[in-house]
Each structure stands twice: as structure tokens, then as C-alpha cells.
Write an enzyme that holds these catalytic residues in place. Structure first.
Site, PDB file in Angstrom:
ATOM      1  N   GLY A 123       0.829  -1.211   0.000  1.00 41.32           N
ATOM      2  CA  GLY A 123       0.000   0.000   0.000  1.00 41.32           C
ATOM      3  C   GLY A 123       0.853   1.246   0.000  1.00 41.32           C
ATOM      4  O   GLY A 123       0.712   2.108  -0.850  1.00 41.32           O
ATOM      5  N   GLY A 160       1.318  -6.434   4.296  1.00 43.17           N
ATOM      6  CA  GLY A 160       2.597  -7.071   4.012  1.00 43.17           C
ATOM      7  C   GLY A 160       3.578  -6.828   5.142  1.00 43.17           C
ATOM      8  O   GLY A 160       4.753  -7.171   5.054  1.00 43.17           O
ATOM      9  N   THR A 161       3.058  -6.261   6.221  1.00 45.57           N
ATOM     10  CA  THR A 161       3.893  -5.770   7.312  1.00 45.57           C
ATOM     11  C   THR A 161       4.115  -6.786   8.421  1.00 45.57           C
ATOM     12  O   THR A 161       5.076  -6.668   9.169  1.00 45.57           O
ATOM     13  CB  THR A 161       3.213  -4.539   7.918  1.00 45.57           C
ATOM     14  OG1 THR A 161       1.796  -4.786   7.939  1.00 45.57           O
ATOM     15  CG2 THR A 161       3.467  -3.302   7.094  1.00 45.57           C
ATOM     16  N   ALA A 200       1.479  -1.076  14.096  1.00 45.68           N
ATOM     17  CA  ALA A 200       1.953  -2.187  14.928  1.00 45.68           C
ATOM     18  C   ALA A 200       1.716  -1.896  16.404  1.00 45.68           C
ATOM     19  O   ALA A 200       1.106  -2.704  17.123  1.00 45.68           O
ATOM     20  CB  ALA A 200       3.440  -2.433  14.668  1.00 45.68           C
ATOM     21  N   GLN A 244      10.558  -4.939   7.506  1.00 48.01           N
ATOM     22  CA  GLN A 244      10.039  -3.595   7.251  1.00 48.01           C
ATOM     23  C   GLN A 244      11.175  -2.632   6.939  1.00 48.01           C
ATOM     24  O   GLN A 244      11.081  -1.823   6.024  1.00 48.01           O
ATOM     25  CB  GLN A 244       9.265  -3.091   8.479  1.00 48.01           C
ATOM     26  CG  GLN A 244       7.855  -3.610   8.541  1.00 48.01           C
ATOM     27  CD  GLN A 244       7.073  -3.173   7.336  1.00 48.01           C
ATOM     28  OE1 GLN A 244       6.790  -2.000   7.159  1.00 48.01           O
ATOM     29  NE2 GLN A 244       6.751  -4.107   6.469  1.00 48.01           N
ATOM     30  N   GLU A 260       8.273   3.178   8.645  1.00 40.39           N
ATOM     31  CA  GLU A 260       8.603   4.409   7.930  1.00 40.39           C
ATOM     32  C   GLU A 260       9.961   4.956   8.345  1.00 40.39           C
ATOM     33  O   GLU A 260      10.646   5.605   7.545  1.00 40.39           O
ATOM     34  CB  GLU A 260       7.493   5.441   8.142  1.00 40.39           C
ATOM     35  CG  GLU A 260       6.176   4.917   7.572  1.00 40.39           C
ATOM     36  CD  GLU A 260       5.040   5.915   7.599  1.00 40.39           C
ATOM     37  OE1 GLU A 260       4.170   5.816   6.726  1.00 40.39           O
ATOM     38  OE2 GLU A 260       4.993   6.780   8.489  1.00 40.39           O
TER      39      GLU A 260
HETATM   40 MO1  MOS Z   1       1.389   5.569   5.295  1.00 38.77          MO
HETATM   41  S1  MOS Z   1       2.047   6.879   3.879  1.00 38.77           S
HETATM   42  O1  MOS Z   1       0.481   6.585   6.313  1.00 38.77           O
HETATM   43  O2  MOS Z   1       0.534   4.339   4.544  1.00 38.77           O
END
Ligand code: MOS
Length: 732
Positions: A241, A469-470, A512, A625, A692
Site C-alpha cells: 500500500g 505485508g507488514t 503495529a 520492514q 517508515e
Molecule cells: Mo502511510 S504513507 O500513512 O501508509
């Protein structure tokens, strides 16, 4: 459960299941092709017809005539949906443009029709028969040109100031003033946006690929003008995503409209060439960074300005976010300006804000270190802050930033780096090392779950959380197993269904920590029920090996559910701990590259990330990740750019042949280290996000390594070989 005081010792701290590098429990289904993605629900929907989306051929203007007769008469065609026959549609809260355009066109490839037919091929062939006449209007497609007319964005904090930046910068003995450009980027996830819609009377069921079930449910209802209770969204598996599936897109709305028109379930996958222009993208930025220091390298003034563009009603890319928090400095300013562009809708992509912001700030720090004659690691350490620099009374909840940098430098062999660029050769390769800080905020979101205990002693966890996928399935199972003392294989996790309690969803690296904390809250309630039923005071109850016990009383969990499931539901609701202390995640990113001395081609040779991000719930899925994010950042550094046709206003390279993302052959050995950390202010899980953090700073580390290798400083991403060739050292 309210979470408004720091977590104490709790059952998660046992770390019998949490913190273990457990394989993904959905792995076998993924690798055997039995995980059912949105487009694949054939069994429930054997009679589904196929929809093919038609995208607008202009970027701005009006449809003045649309001839769909030939398409309607084409073999197998069941319906043609356009704005003229779709009924009233209301723009969703999370959308900037209409998902079905016409007669007004707001951006290129905005959907203007869906052709529904018995087969995919029939739908596609008929779509080609639709004739559209447009009246094209002039639009703005060039950020550099539109920058002068950019205005103050309505939301967020467009301007921040502490002290007197201008005076302090002017007085600083060492000054860096540079402007950087980051391009528009596409999420480029493997699975396209896809949906199957089915109507049962006024009840709509949508199998779709969406990160945020509850946002999606609301926006589907709003767009179609129906009650949210009449919408069910199912998204149990998602093939990537990265923010591109945070919001409802045209596939979902058109599938619903097509199914209504055809009187049959309809499936729609956005064609790959539509995705770049039809859906959202990460907006390009122009960023000016100014940093002033004393001769010792201490920052006295730091300023960061960013310009980005979006359609009317859209928002800015928050590229200055990290600069407010990462480095010390008494005088500071940030500023964001938003230009109106008639390009497709800009929005969140993995680490919105920090990802492009760090791409600029962290080259600037490298340039500054060189001006100062300082080591780039030492410059960053010197300017560490343990408090929010804008509000010095406000600490960080945890900040192991310096530790990340020191550990990274040691492990990477940073000592061996030549501070002079273009000094190291390996055959035809110019070799260099670069580093950057990693920084991304930790957000928390309310999240609910339901946990059921059955007579076999098995647990069923239900929440509308998604797994993009996380590894959500796995860490949620680990959480429930830890809390109730059952083996992992006795936990059945069910996700991605709007019939389940509303979770945090997958976004902003909050998924998470927040979703497992919601499961924790439900499990606390279930423990109370279990203990009561077992005749044990909950404060004495121990949960292990599928039993509850205290002293010499020991009861199998399944026995307690013999006359019916025990069911507990709760949500974690976050108070203001996140306001009292700044919650962020940190990293040190280190990269070695080779730049071909003859062609300017860059190959990444080694990568290391050292991360501090609270408790790591599962080191294996967390590592995945981070290496995925590092890989994505290599794309950002070296190849990813949506190229704009500035006359006609569209992204030209709108498929995976033209929009280049890294492949395995581009990526060398990657190492990821997580520092020991628990953050009691983040949640009862004491965890934070990593998905992220892994991308933030890495592209700048690549850019800095390229500079160190070649002596060519590029401030305009991606760093393609044409930008290096002229500056490469003379090859003898
Ligand atoms: Mo993230 S860019 O908030 O899926």
C-alpha cells in the site's frame, strides 16, 4: 482502556512470545498462493462480471460529448457507467478530487467511465470504443513556476519560529544555504488497487485492497450517499500500500456503481498504466535549507522552507516536520507553501513529510560538515538535543539518537572513510561512504479488538486492522498468545473486515504499536473473565501453557469456555502522553556506493541501519520492514521520478517499465540493528513504529556516499548518471 499514564510492568514484559523472531503466520498462505487478495474472491462471487476503467485524456477542462453507444452494443457488455448516469456522488472526506469525473475533469486519467462486461477482454475492447470530445483548459503543471504564487496552507503549522532566525543566520560564522528538489513519486505497490462489489438489496459488500477499513467504509458510504451500516468492507490481504491505499479510490466506487448498473457483482482492478495518474502520489518538493553554526559546528540558526503543489483543496507535503525536532539550535524557523497544480492528487506515501524532508536536510548536514571540516557523524552528535527544541521543557520519551550514530559508525567501519571525496578506487568503481540521520515521529491511534476463547482453549482475535505485508497477523497473534499464555498456533487472527471492532489501521507507522495495544486491552478484559470463571483473583492469576493458575489451583482455558465462548472487547484510547513528551523514532543510516568512473552508474555496495524505536515486537518482521524501506529509499535516491509532461499535465512514465524501482540485483547485503529500548509512554506494548523510520534519511545517505565517491554534489533527486557525468574526475 485509557492509556494516559506510562505503562508499568505487565504481561507483555514476560517476552515469552513477544520479541521473538517468529515467522509470519500468514507466510504459508502467501507463498502457496492461497491468501485471497481483493480481486481473487472467486468462490463467493463466481458470477462476477468485469469492469474496465476509462481515464480522462486531458488534465483539465470539460467533456463536451461522450459517445458510449458502440461500447454498449459491443459483445458481452452489461453496463457503461459515467457521471451522466451514475446518480449523485459526493466527494469522500479523504479524497481531493472526484473519483468519477465528468463533465468537469480535474486531472489526467481521472476515471470517466466504467465498462462492465461478461469477460475482461470484452470490457477492455468495448472501453476502446468510447469516443470523448474534450474542451481542454490551461493548467499549472510545473512546481518551479507555480512556486511564486504559492500560498499559506490552511491546515497544519505552515510557519514556525523560535528566537530570531534571520539575525542569527546572518551573524553565523559558518553558513549553509542550499535548495533541493525531490520529485513526484508513485507508490508502485505490486497489487493494483482492486475491488469486487456485490449488492444484496441496499447492502453493499466490497472486497477491496485498503489500508484503513473504517475510513474506507465512511467514504464509500459518503460518496454513494448510503448509510455506513449498509457498507461492509473486507480487506484481509493487501499486496502493498505504502499510503496509496489509505483512501478509497476509483476501483471501489466504480465496482459498486458497476454492480448496481449490471445487477451482478463486478470486479475492477485499476489497470497498471492508470495507477500513477488516477490514484495519489507523493508530491514533489522544492526545499531551501539554511543552517548557521559557530566555528565549533554548534547550530545557532536552522531554517527549512518547503514548496509543494496539489489540486485545489489539497494539502502540502510536510517536508519540514523533522527539522523542528531533530537538531538543537536556539534560533529556528520552518515554512511551508502550497501551490495549486493541476496534476493528479498528491497525498501520503511512506513517511509523508519526513521521507522527502530528510532527503534535503540530511544532504544539507553533509554539506555543512564539509564546510566545517568536521566528520558528518560528529556534527550530528554535537547538535543532539534531548528536549523538543521549540519547547525546551518538553523532553523526548526516548531518544537514543547518538547511540544509533555511534553504533552505526562502529559497525560500518566509518573510520576508514576518506573525508576527501573521490579518493578511493576499486577497479572502475569510485567508492564512497555516506551517512544520514534517521528520524520519524511515532503516532498513536485509538484501536479496538475482540478476543474470543473457545472450548478447545483456542483464541480468536477479531479487529479491522489490516496487514499490508507488514506482519500484523503475526504480531497480533504474538500479543494474544503472550497475554493469555497459549501457544501461538492456538491463536486465530482475523483482520480487515468492517464487521470487526475498529482498529488504528495501517498508516503512519502507527499500526503495529496501536493495534497490538488494542488487542492487549481486549486481552486484559478476557483475563478478568477467565480468572473470575476459574474462581481465581485476577491479581493472582497466572496464564501459561493454556491454563490459568494460582497457588495449586489450575484450570485449562478450554474448560472455562465449555458452555460457551468467553468474549471480551475493548479499545486502547491514548491520552495526552504524546503531548507531554515527544515520541519519535531514530536511526543512523550508513551506505557505501560505487560510482562507475566511466558511465556514472551508481551501485549500492553496503547498507546499514541502526534503529531505536521502542520495543521490537518481532525482530524478523521489523527487520523486513526496515530492509524494505531501505530498498525503497534506494529507488528514491537513484531512479524513482514521475516525469511530468509540462504541456499536457500528466505523469509520462506511468507503468513499471518506465517508473523504475529497485530489483534484487540493485540491492546488496543490508544490515539492520535494533537498539534495546522500551518506551513506556508509547503504549502498554512499549513499542513504536519502524516501517517508515527505515526510509527516512536513507536516500540522503546514498547521495552523500555518491558525493564521497565522486566529488559530485547533486541536490536534485533522483541521482541519475546524467547528473554525475560532467563532474566525474578525469579518468586516466
Ligand atoms: Mo502511510 S504513507 O500513512 O501508509
Amino acid at each position: 482502556m485509557k492509556f494516559d499514564t506510562p505503562a508499568q510492568q505487565n504481561p507483555i514484559d514476560q517476552l515469552k512470545v513477544i520479541g521473538k523472531p517468529t515467522d509470519r503466520i500468514d507466510g504459508p498462505r502467501k507463498t502457496t498462493g492461497t491468501a485471497t487478495y481483493a480481486y481473487e474472491h472467486h468462490q463467493q462471487l463466481a458470477d462476477a462480471a468485469y469492469g474496465h476503467v476509462v481515464g480522462a485524456g486531458i488534465a483539465k477542462g470539460r467533456i463536451i460529448a461522450m459517445d458510449t453507444d458502440a461500447a454498449r452494443r459491443a459483445p458481452g457488455v452489461l453496463a457503461v457507467v459515467t457521471a451522466a448516469n451514475a446518480g449523485k456522488l459526493t466527494k469522500g472526506d479523504f479524497n481531493t478530487a472526484q473519483l468519477l469525473g465528468g463533465p468537469q475533469i480535474q486531472h489526467y486519467h481521472q476515471a470517466i467511465a466504467l465498462v462492465v462486461a461478461e469477460s475482461f477482454e470484452q470490457a477492455r475492447a468495448a472501453a476502446g470504443l468510447i469516443k470523448v470530445q474534450y474542451q481542454r483548459e490551461h493548467g499549472a503543471y510545473d512546481l518551479a513556476q507555480a512556486r511564486a504564487g504559492a500560498s499559506v496552507p490552511k491546515d497544519g503549522e505552515p510557519d514556525t519560529a523560535v528566537g530570531d532566525f534571520a539575525a542569527a543566520f546572518a551573524a553565523a560564522p559558518v553558513q549553509l544555504d542550499a535548495t533541493y528538489h525531490t520529485p513526484d513519486q508513485s507508490h508502485a505497490m505490486m497489487e493494483p488497487h482492486a475491488s469486487i462489489a456485490r449488492w444484496d438489496g441496499d447492502q453493499l459488500t466490497l472486497y477491496t485492497s485498503n489500508q484503513m477499513i473504517n475510513w474506507g467504509r465512511g467514504d464509500v458510504a459518503k460518496t454513494l450517499g448510503i448509510a455506513r451500516e449498509n457498507v461492509r468492507l473486507l480487506s484481509p490481504f493487501i499486496g502493498g500500500g505504502f499510503g496509496g491505499k489509505l483512501f478509497v479510490r476509483a476501483d471501489a466506487i466504480l465496482a459498486a456503481l458497476g454492480a448496481r448498473a449490471a445487477g451482478r457483482p463486478v470486479k475492477v482492478a485499476l489497470q497498471r498504466p492508470l495507477i500513477a495518474n488516477n490514484t495519489t502520489h507523493r508530491p514533489a518538493t522544492l526545499q531551501r535549507v539554511r543552517i548557521g553554526t559557530g566555528k565549533d559546528g554548534r547550530i545557532t540558526a536552522i531554517g527549512h522552507e518547503s514548496w509543494s503543489g496539489d489540486l485545489p483543496g489539497g494539502g502540502p507535503e510536510v517536508a519540514v516536520q523533522q527539522t523542528r525536532l531533530l537538531y538543537a539550535g536556539a534560533n529556528r524557523m520552518t515554512r511551508m507553501r502550497l501551490a495549486v497544480l493541476d496534476l493528479p492528487e498528491g497525498n501520503a506515501m511512506r513517511a509523508p513529510g519526513e521521507a522527502p524532508g530528510m532527503m534535503a536536510l540530511e544532504i544539507a548536514m553533509d554539506e555543512l560538515a564539509e564546510k566545517l571540516g568536521m566528520d558528518p557523524v560528529e556534527l550530528r552528535i554535537l547538535n543532539d538535543t534531548q528536549v523538543d527544541p521549540e519547547h525546551p521543557q518538553r523532553p523526548f520519551s526516548q531518544r537514543q539518537f547518538v547511540q544509533c550514530l555511534r553504533e552505526g559508525a562502529k559497525r560500518f567501519g566509518w573510520d576508514a572513510r576518506s573525508s576527501q571525496p573521490a579518493q578511493v578506487r576499486d577497479g572502475r568503481w569510485l567508492v564512497g561512504m555516506g551517512m544520514a540521520s534517521g528520524f520519524r515521529n511515532n503516532l498513536t491511534m485509538k484501536s479496538a479488538a475482540r478476543v474470543r476463547l473457545d472450548r478447545q482453549g483456542k483464541l480468536i482475535v477479531e479487529t479491522d486492522m489490516t496487514d499490508i505485508g507488514t506482519g500484523s497477523y503475526t504480531i497480533i497473534a504474538q500479543t494474544a498468545a503472550e497475554m493469555l499464555g497459549v501457544p501461538l498456533q492456538d491463536v486465530d487472527v482475523r483482520l480487515g473486515d468492517s464487521a470487526f471492532p475498529v482498529s488504528a489501521g495501517s498508516g503512519g507507522q502507527w499500526g503495529a504499536n496501536s493495534s497490538t495495544a488494542g488487542v492487549y486491552a481486549a486481552c486484559v478484559k478476557l483475563r478478568e473473565q477467565v480468572a473470575e470463571k476459574a474462581g481465581i483473583a485476577v491479581s493472582d492469576a497466572q496464564f501459561s501453557d493454556g491454563h490459568v493458575h494460582a497457588g495449586d489451583r489450575r484450570v485449562a482455558l478450554g474448560e472455562l469456555a465449555a458452555d460457551g465462548e468467553l468474549v471480551a472487547e475493548d479499545a486502547i484510547e491514548f491520552g495526552d502522553l504524546g503531548k507531554k513528551a515527544q515520541q519519535s523514532t531514530f536511526a543512523g543510516h550508513f551506505v557505501e556506493v560505487g560510482v562507475d568512473a566511466y558511465t556514472g552508474e551508481t551501485r549500492v555496495r553496503r547498507m546499514l541501519a541502526v534503529c531505536a524505536a521502542g520495543r521490537i515486537l518481532n525482530p524478523k518482521s521489523a527487520r523486513s520492514q526496515v530492509i524494505g524501506a531501505m530498498t525503497m529509499a534506494v529507488g528514491a535516491a537513484l531512479s524513482e521520478e514521475l516525469v511530468i509532461d509540462k504541456r499536457l499535465g500528466f505523469f509520462v512514465n506511468h507503468d513499471l517499465a518506465g517508473y523504475e524501482v529497485p530489483v534484487h540485483a540493485d540491492i546488496p547485503h543490508q544490515e539492520v540493528v535494533f537498539l534495546d529500548e522500551t518506551d513506556p509512554q508509547s503504549s502498554p506494548m512499549k513499542a513504536k513504529g519502524v516501517g517508515e523510520l527505515g526510509i527516512c534519511g536513507v536516500a540522503a545517505a546514498v547521495a552523500n556516499a555518491i558525493y564521497n565517491a565522486s566529488g559530485v554534489r547533486v541536490r536534485d533527486y533522483p541521482i541519475t548518471l546524467d547528473k554525475l557525468l560532467d563532474g566525474l574526475p578525469q579518468v586516466v
